[in-house]
Motif scaffolding. Structure first.
Motif, PDB file in Angstrom:
ATOM      1  N   VAL A  39     105.826 128.970  18.752  1.00  0.00           N
ATOM      2  CA  VAL A  39     104.210 128.181  18.761  1.00  0.00           C
ATOM      3  C   VAL A  39     104.350 127.080  17.719  1.00  0.00           C
ATOM      4  O   VAL A  39     103.868 126.135  17.973  1.00  0.00           O
ATOM      5  CB  VAL A  39     103.312 129.394  18.216  1.00  0.00           C
ATOM      6  CG1 VAL A  39     102.075 128.658  17.766  1.00  0.00           C
ATOM      7  CG2 VAL A  39     103.170 130.371  19.161  1.00  0.00           C
ATOM      8  N   ARG A  40     105.073 127.320  16.810  1.00  0.00           N
ATOM      9  CA  ARG A  40     105.339 126.008  15.805  1.00  0.00           C
ATOM     10  C   ARG A  40     106.107 124.872  16.561  1.00  0.00           C
ATOM     11  O   ARG A  40     105.600 123.747  16.185  1.00  0.00           O
ATOM     12  CB  ARG A  40     106.068 126.541  14.373  1.00  0.00           C
ATOM     13  CG  ARG A  40     105.546 126.084  13.340  1.00  0.00           C
ATOM     14  CD  ARG A  40     106.151 126.673  12.102  1.00  0.00           C
ATOM     15  NE  ARG A  40     107.533 126.233  12.067  1.00  0.00           N
ATOM     16  CZ  ARG A  40     108.350 127.382  11.830  1.00  0.00           C
ATOM     17  NH1 ARG A  40     107.798 128.621  11.977  1.00  0.00           N
ATOM     18  NH2 ARG A  40     109.657 127.161  11.825  1.00  0.00           N
ATOM     19  N   LYS A  41     107.106 125.130  16.981  1.00  0.00           N
ATOM     20  CA  LYS A  41     108.015 124.060  17.739  1.00  0.00           C
ATOM     21  C   LYS A  41     107.146 123.400  19.075  1.00  0.00           C
ATOM     22  O   LYS A  41     107.169 122.064  19.154  1.00  0.00           O
ATOM     23  CB  LYS A  41     109.280 124.550  17.926  1.00  0.00           C
ATOM     24  CG  LYS A  41     110.111 124.706  16.995  1.00  0.00           C
ATOM     25  CD  LYS A  41     110.421 123.583  16.196  1.00  0.00           C
ATOM     26  CE  LYS A  41     111.350 124.098  14.678  1.00  0.00           C
ATOM     27  NZ  LYS A  41     111.434 123.107  13.888  1.00  0.00           N
ATOM     28  N   LEU A  42     106.566 124.279  19.936  1.00  0.00           N
ATOM     29  CA  LEU A  42     106.121 123.839  21.062  1.00  0.00           C
ATOM     30  C   LEU A  42     104.940 123.371  21.096  1.00  0.00           C
ATOM     31  O   LEU A  42     104.388 122.337  21.552  1.00  0.00           O
ATOM     32  CB  LEU A  42     106.239 124.784  22.040  1.00  0.00           C
ATOM     33  CG  LEU A  42     107.414 125.340  22.482  1.00  0.00           C
ATOM     34  CD1 LEU A  42     107.361 126.505  23.702  1.00  0.00           C
ATOM     35  CD2 LEU A  42     108.188 124.251  23.229  1.00  0.00           C
ATOM     36  N   PHE A  43     104.022 123.976  20.072  1.00  0.00           N
ATOM     37  CA  PHE A  43     102.388 123.442  20.044  1.00  0.00           C
ATOM     38  C   PHE A  43     102.030 122.754  18.562  1.00  0.00           C
ATOM     39  O   PHE A  43     101.047 122.676  18.476  1.00  0.00           O
ATOM     40  CB  PHE A  43     101.712 124.765  20.243  1.00  0.00           C
ATOM     41  CG  PHE A  43     101.782 125.290  21.633  1.00  0.00           C
ATOM     42  CD1 PHE A  43     101.625 124.655  22.745  1.00  0.00           C
ATOM     43  CD2 PHE A  43     102.398 126.553  21.726  1.00  0.00           C
ATOM     44  CE1 PHE A  43     101.915 125.141  24.010  1.00  0.00           C
ATOM     45  CE2 PHE A  43     102.882 127.058  22.999  1.00  0.00           C
ATOM     46  CZ  PHE A  43     102.475 126.470  24.192  1.00  0.00           C
ATOM     47  N   SER A  44     103.024 122.811  17.864  1.00  0.00           N
ATOM     48  CA  SER A  44     102.795 122.310  16.449  1.00  0.00           C
ATOM     49  C   SER A  44     101.830 122.808  15.621  1.00  0.00           C
ATOM     50  O   SER A  44     100.879 122.458  15.021  1.00  0.00           O
ATOM     51  CB  SER A  44     102.577 120.542  16.599  1.00  0.00           C
ATOM     52  OG  SER A  44     103.608 120.193  17.000  1.00  0.00           O
ATOM     53  N   ILE A  45     101.588 124.432  15.859  1.00  0.00           N
ATOM     54  CA  ILE A  45     100.698 125.225  15.078  1.00  0.00           C
ATOM     55  C   ILE A  45     101.099 126.355  14.275  1.00  0.00           C
ATOM     56  O   ILE A  45     102.256 126.901  14.622  1.00  0.00           O
ATOM     57  CB  ILE A  45      99.916 125.933  16.287  1.00  0.00           C
ATOM     58  CG1 ILE A  45      99.199 124.974  17.318  1.00  0.00           C
ATOM     59  CG2 ILE A  45      98.904 126.969  15.590  1.00  0.00           C
ATOM     60  CD1 ILE A  45      98.459 126.019  18.527  1.00  0.00           C
ATOM     61  N   ALA A  46     100.905 126.137  13.173  1.00  0.00           N
ATOM     62  CA  ALA A  46     101.334 126.906  11.854  1.00  0.00           C
ATOM     63  C   ALA A  46     100.273 127.953  11.566  1.00  0.00           C
ATOM     64  O   ALA A  46      99.186 127.702  11.478  1.00  0.00           O
ATOM     65  CB  ALA A  46     101.622 126.143  10.912  1.00  0.00           C
ATOM     66  N   TRP A  47     100.783 129.126  11.573  1.00  0.00           N
ATOM     67  CA  TRP A  47      99.802 130.282  11.484  1.00  0.00           C
ATOM     68  C   TRP A  47     100.285 130.823  10.192  1.00  0.00           C
ATOM     69  O   TRP A  47     101.084 131.602  10.151  1.00  0.00           O
ATOM     70  CB  TRP A  47      99.883 131.122  12.429  1.00  0.00           C
ATOM     71  CG  TRP A  47      98.936 132.218  12.571  1.00  0.00           C
ATOM     72  CD1 TRP A  47      97.614 132.257  12.179  1.00  0.00           C
ATOM     73  CD2 TRP A  47      99.231 133.432  13.285  1.00  0.00           C
ATOM     74  NE1 TRP A  47      96.916 133.424  12.514  1.00  0.00           N
ATOM     75  CE2 TRP A  47      97.707 134.238  13.105  1.00  0.00           C
ATOM     76  CE3 TRP A  47     100.151 134.268  13.880  1.00  0.00           C
ATOM     77  CZ2 TRP A  47      97.771 135.671  13.723  1.00  0.00           C
ATOM     78  CZ3 TRP A  47     100.109 135.464  14.280  1.00  0.00           C
ATOM     79  CH2 TRP A  47      98.712 136.254  14.164  1.00  0.00           C
ATOM     80  N   PRO A  48      99.447 130.700   8.960  1.00  0.00           N
ATOM     81  CA  PRO A  48      99.907 131.083   7.728  1.00  0.00           C
ATOM     82  C   PRO A  48     100.005 132.810   7.682  1.00  0.00           C
ATOM     83  O   PRO A  48     100.680 133.123   7.040  1.00  0.00           O
ATOM     84  CB  PRO A  48      98.369 130.466   6.634  1.00  0.00           C
ATOM     85  CG  PRO A  48      97.979 129.493   7.514  1.00  0.00           C
ATOM     86  CD  PRO A  48      98.095 129.885   8.783  1.00  0.00           C
ATOM     87  N   LEU A  49      99.269 133.498   8.316  1.00  0.00           N
ATOM     88  CA  LEU A  49      99.218 134.857   8.479  1.00  0.00           C
ATOM     89  C   LEU A  49     100.576 135.189   8.787  1.00  0.00           C
ATOM     90  O   LEU A  49     101.162 136.309   8.536  1.00  0.00           O
ATOM     91  CB  LEU A  49      97.933 135.382   9.216  1.00  0.00           C
ATOM     92  CG  LEU A  49      97.977 137.025   9.321  1.00  0.00           C
ATOM     93  CD1 LEU A  49      97.658 137.563   8.033  1.00  0.00           C
ATOM     94  CD2 LEU A  49      96.806 137.271  10.290  1.00  0.00           C
ATOM     95  N   ALA A  50     101.107 134.675  10.021  1.00  0.00           N
ATOM     96  CA  ALA A  50     102.223 134.825  10.366  1.00  0.00           C
ATOM     97  C   ALA A  50     103.413 134.861   9.496  1.00  0.00           C
ATOM     98  O   ALA A  50     104.256 135.699   9.373  1.00  0.00           O
ATOM     99  CB  ALA A  50     102.604 134.212  11.712  1.00  0.00           C
ATOM    100  N   PHE A  51     103.473 133.886   8.524  1.00  0.00           N
ATOM    101  CA  PHE A  51     104.274 133.693   7.509  1.00  0.00           C
ATOM    102  C   PHE A  51     104.367 134.885   6.592  1.00  0.00           C
ATOM    103  O   PHE A  51     105.241 135.447   6.085  1.00  0.00           O
ATOM    104  CB  PHE A  51     104.395 132.354   6.878  1.00  0.00           C
ATOM    105  CG  PHE A  51     104.688 131.113   7.738  1.00  0.00           C
ATOM    106  CD1 PHE A  51     105.865 130.814   8.293  1.00  0.00           C
ATOM    107  CD2 PHE A  51     103.542 130.260   8.235  1.00  0.00           C
ATOM    108  CE1 PHE A  51     106.163 129.954   9.081  1.00  0.00           C
ATOM    109  CE2 PHE A  51     103.818 128.989   8.894  1.00  0.00           C
ATOM    110  CZ  PHE A  51     105.265 128.734   9.209  1.00  0.00           C
ATOM    111  N   ASP A  52     103.182 135.034   6.062  1.00  0.00           N
ATOM    112  CA  ASP A  52     102.794 136.331   5.104  1.00  0.00           C
ATOM    113  C   ASP A  52     103.569 137.668   5.675  1.00  0.00           C
ATOM    114  O   ASP A  52     104.124 138.368   5.042  1.00  0.00           O
ATOM    115  CB  ASP A  52     101.457 136.209   4.819  1.00  0.00           C
ATOM    116  CG  ASP A  52     101.289 135.454   3.412  1.00  0.00           C
ATOM    117  OD1 ASP A  52     102.274 134.813   3.075  1.00  0.00           O
ATOM    118  OD2 ASP A  52     100.080 135.393   2.967  1.00  0.00           O
ATOM    119  N   MET A  53     103.117 137.732   7.136  1.00  0.00           N
ATOM    120  CA  MET A  53     103.361 139.153   7.661  1.00  0.00           C
ATOM    121  C   MET A  53     104.901 139.123   7.759  1.00  0.00           C
ATOM    122  O   MET A  53     105.293 140.327   7.664  1.00  0.00           O
ATOM    123  CB  MET A  53     102.687 138.914   9.045  1.00  0.00           C
ATOM    124  CG  MET A  53     101.018 139.383   9.042  1.00  0.00           C
ATOM    125  SD  MET A  53     100.486 139.516  10.752  1.00  0.00           S
ATOM    126  CE  MET A  53     101.083 140.869  11.306  1.00  0.00           C
TER     127      MET A  53
END
Length: 185
Positions: A39-53
């Motif tokens: 998601v980060r590479k293809l859509f340039s979307i960072a999801w903080p919850l995913a990093f914490d999880m």
């Protein structure tokens, strides 16, 4: 002593069940990391919850699987002494290590981390801060610490019961310790 040996088997089963559940956290973490990277590479979307999880899953696995690692005799020990000590000597070494190192450290970690967990739970603290934009509840990760050390202490009790039974000549210790002694000879 038979009742204590039965207790140690119950503790083994508890930690095996916890391990069988928690090991799925590794798969969940791998899937989460893969999805997050895509998601980060293809859509340039960072999801903080995913990093914490990601680190929550990893912390859960490390903390809650430590007792199972100890049970399976996959922990760090002084291998160079194993063939010199023999079965009784290794039982004494393990009993000493459990009584004077493992259990006091587990008790201290539970003592220190439990109030932090309770405070975080009652305040409904989240991970949101300057370092993280995630709204993941902080009490989850803080709860893994006393839980992991409690399970490790329980396994320490189970192992010390086995050491005492071996020293009293009631029951031999599990096979993996003999394999350790054979490898070093």
């Amino acid at each position: 002593m038979r009742a204590l040996l039965s207790l140690s088997s119950t503790i083994d089963r508890l930690n095996a069940v916890v391990a069988s559940i928690v090991c799925w956290g590794l798969l969940a973490n791998a899937i989460l990391i893969a999805i997050n990277a895509i998601v980060r590479k293809l859509f340039s979307i960072a999801w903080p919850l995913a990093f914490d999880m990601q680190w929550h899953f990893f912390a859960a696995v490390v903390l809650l699987m430590a007792a199972y690692t100890f049970q399976r005799d996959q922990h760090v020990r002084i291998d160079i002494l194993a063939n010199r000590l023999g079965e009784r000597g290794l039982a004494w070494l393990d009993l000493f290590g459990i009584a004077f190192v493992l259990l006091p450290i587990c008790a201290a970690m539970i003592w220190v981390s439990w109030p932090q967990f309770v405070t975080s739970l009652l305040a409904n603290e989240s991970r949101a801060s300057r370092e993280s934009l995630s709204s993941l509840p902080a009490w989850i990760i803080k709860g893994f610490i006393p839980a992991g050390f409690f399970l490790l202490a329980l396994q320490g009790v189970a192992e010390s019961i086995r050491c005492m039974a071996a020293l009293m000549g009631i029951e031999k210790r599990p096979l993996q310790r003999f394999q350790l002694m054979e490898r070093t000879e």
